[in-house]
Write an enzyme that holds these catalytic residues in place. Structure first.
Site, PDB file in Angstrom:
ATOM      1  N   HIS A  41       0.864  -1.173   0.000  1.00 13.16           N
ATOM      2  CA  HIS A  41       0.000   0.000   0.000  1.00 13.16           C
ATOM      3  C   HIS A  41       0.913   1.239   0.000  1.00 13.16           C
ATOM      4  O   HIS A  41       1.607   1.456  -0.985  1.00 13.16           O
ATOM      5  CB  HIS A  41      -0.938  -0.075   1.208  1.00 13.16           C
ATOM      6  CG  HIS A  41      -2.208   0.695   1.046  1.00 13.16           C
ATOM      7  ND1 HIS A  41      -3.340   0.422   1.768  1.00 13.16           N
ATOM      8  CD2 HIS A  41      -2.528   1.744   0.259  1.00 13.16           C
ATOM      9  CE1 HIS A  41      -4.307   1.260   1.418  1.00 13.16           C
ATOM     10  NE2 HIS A  41      -3.835   2.072   0.513  1.00 13.16           N
TER      11      HIS A  41
ATOM     12  N   ILE B 144       4.028   3.921   0.615  1.00  8.98           N
ATOM     13  CA  ILE B 144       5.478   3.734   0.440  1.00  8.98           C
ATOM     14  C   ILE B 144       6.197   5.045   0.767  1.00  8.98           C
ATOM     15  O   ILE B 144       5.650   6.126   0.554  1.00  8.98           O
ATOM     16  CB  ILE B 144       5.776   3.262  -1.011  1.00  8.98           C
ATOM     17  CG1 ILE B 144       7.267   3.059  -1.256  1.00  8.98           C
ATOM     18  CG2 ILE B 144       5.212   4.230  -2.048  1.00  8.98           C
ATOM     19  CD1 ILE B 144       7.574   2.348  -2.581  1.00  8.98           C
TER      20      ILE B 144
ATOM     21  N   ASP C 117      -0.283   4.364   5.068  1.00  7.04           N
ATOM     22  CA  ASP C 117       0.893   4.971   4.452  1.00  7.04           C
ATOM     23  C   ASP C 117       1.970   5.233   5.501  1.00  7.04           C
ATOM     24  O   ASP C 117       1.695   5.204   6.708  1.00  7.04           O
ATOM     25  CB  ASP C 117       0.472   6.294   3.791  1.00  7.04           C
ATOM     26  CG  ASP C 117       1.476   6.780   2.751  1.00  7.04           C
ATOM     27  OD1 ASP C 117       2.412   6.034   2.399  1.00  7.04           O
ATOM     28  OD2 ASP C 117       1.330   7.927   2.277  1.00  7.04           O
TER      29      ASP C 117
ATOM     30  N   ASN D 298      -5.278   8.736   5.533  1.00 14.88           N
ATOM     31  CA  ASN D 298      -4.845   8.013   4.349  1.00 14.88           C
ATOM     32  C   ASN D 298      -3.376   8.316   4.067  1.00 14.88           C
ATOM     33  O   ASN D 298      -2.529   7.986   4.875  1.00 14.88           O
ATOM     34  CB  ASN D 298      -5.773   8.481   3.213  1.00 14.88           C
ATOM     35  CG  ASN D 298      -5.944   7.469   2.127  1.00 14.88           C
ATOM     36  OD1 ASN D 298      -5.055   7.299   1.305  1.00 14.88           O
ATOM     37  ND2 ASN D 298      -7.074   6.806   2.114  1.00 14.88           N
TER      38      ASN D 298
END
Ligand SMILES: *[C@@H]1O[C@H](CO)[C@@H](O)[C@H](O)[C@H]1NC(C)=O
Length: 336
Positions: free
Chosen positions: A119, A121, A175, A230
């Site tokens: 997911h 990075i 993240d 997110n």
């Protein structure tokens, strides 16, 4: 009678909350299609480019094939049917004709590529040898979320697995943003693993997420009670952390403290490209560069500009690149 009134009340509350969630998802908006220049799909990558990180000299590392427990059964079956593998792709802005290519993993005892569902990075550049360090959120298939640390070996285009980070404080992660080697912020995105409960967590405002500080093997929760945080990214000088909260249609700006704690200093409506002045977002200069109706790409999740190209990723679709017309960059977008 009383009971009916009670049920009526509950029903209207649910309707209100669902509608509230619906407007927050932006499903009620209609957008005009516009491109910032000539756009085309990048060859080599078909199913997803959720997050990406780009080095100063234009190497983009792109995570592809995301899946996690709370996605729908339909999505899981799509992933299984198409036999989609979690992969990290490389795209070179300086050599766009090559398209995107999947990086190979060197064999490792502590990492199984077959259960890799990447997911978010973040990368730490090694300017001398080009052996960049990559930290990647992994929703391990049938396992717990962890963060993998890889070293990029440029000579052979391979990833060497160095270690992983796991902790009981990790929920469904999204993240990571690197402060330094083995020190990073991570967004705890969702609490519930079940599709139905995480849907409720999404549409009702259930602020069960947060931000974590990972320092070696030590993990602390530095921000509590966020509603589905997110993407996270640190400013170049590491003084500010930007956190996208899509469910609220906003982005939080935090000031990083001496002890790496976080202090909320700004809350701004979300957008594609954010002009900064002194580390904070300048509202006047906000632009929207790209919007289409799913002709080239649907549900874009991430975008990056380098060498006059705009690279746009999506959760489960192609990767799109646009050659930017000099003038459009920085021009204020029309109302959508
Ligand atoms: C972290 O991983 C190790 C090795 O797989 C395991 O023994 C440990 O229980 C894990 N910790 C958590 C909190 O999941």
């Amino acid at each position: 009678m009383l009971r009916q009134a009670f049920y009526g009340l509950i029903l209207s509350m649910i309707c209100y909350l669902l509608f509230h969630g619906y407007t927050k998802l932006g499903l009620n908006y209609h957008f005009k299609k516009h491109y910032p220049g000539e756009c085309r799909q990048v060859t080599g990558l078909d199913y997803g480019s959720e997050h990406m990180e780009v080095t100063q000299d234009g190497l983009a590392f792109i995570t592809s094939g995301v899946d996690f427990p709370c996605t729908s059964e339909k999505y899981h079956s799509f992933i299984r049917e198409k036999n989609i593998r979690g992969t990290i792709f490389l795209y070179d802005f300086k050599n766009p004709k090559l398209g995107a290519s999947a990086l190979r993993f060197q064999p490792s005892k502590t990492f199984d590529p077959a259960t890799f569902q990447p997911h978010g990075i973040s990368l730490l550049e090694d300017k001398a040898k080009g052996e960049h360090l990559l930290y990647v959120v992994n929703h391990v298939r049938h396992g717990k979320d962890r963060v993998e640390k890889f070293k990029f070996i440029p000579r052979v285009n391979e990833l060497q697995h160095l270690r992983f980070f796991n902790d009981s404080k990790f929920l469904i992660l999204n993240d990571v943003a690197l402060i330094g080697e083995d020190k990073f912020y991570a967004s705890n995105y969702l609490f519930f693993e079940s599709h139905f409960l995480s849907f409720l967590e999404h549409v009702l405002p259930l602020p069960l997420g947060g931000l974590l500080l990972v320092d070696g093997n030590h993990v602390t929760e530095v921000v509590k009670s966020l509603h589905g945080p997110n993407g996270v990214i640190l400013s170049k000088d590491k003084r500010h952390l930007y956190v996208a909260i899509p469910m609220e249609g906003t982005m939080h700006v935090y000031e990083t403290q001496k002890d790496n704690g976080l202090k909320l200093v700004q809350d701004v409506p979300e957008v594609i490209r954010l002009p900064l002045s002194n580390g904070l977002v300048d509202h006047e200069k906000i632009t929207e560069l790209f919007y289409d109706h799913g002709d080239l790409i649907s549900a874009s999740s991430v975008a990056h500009i380098h060498s006059g190209q705009l690279l746009i990723g999506s959760v489960i679709d192609k990767l799109v690149v646009c050659d930017l017309f000099g003038k459009v960059v920085g021009k204020k977008a029309g109302k959508v």
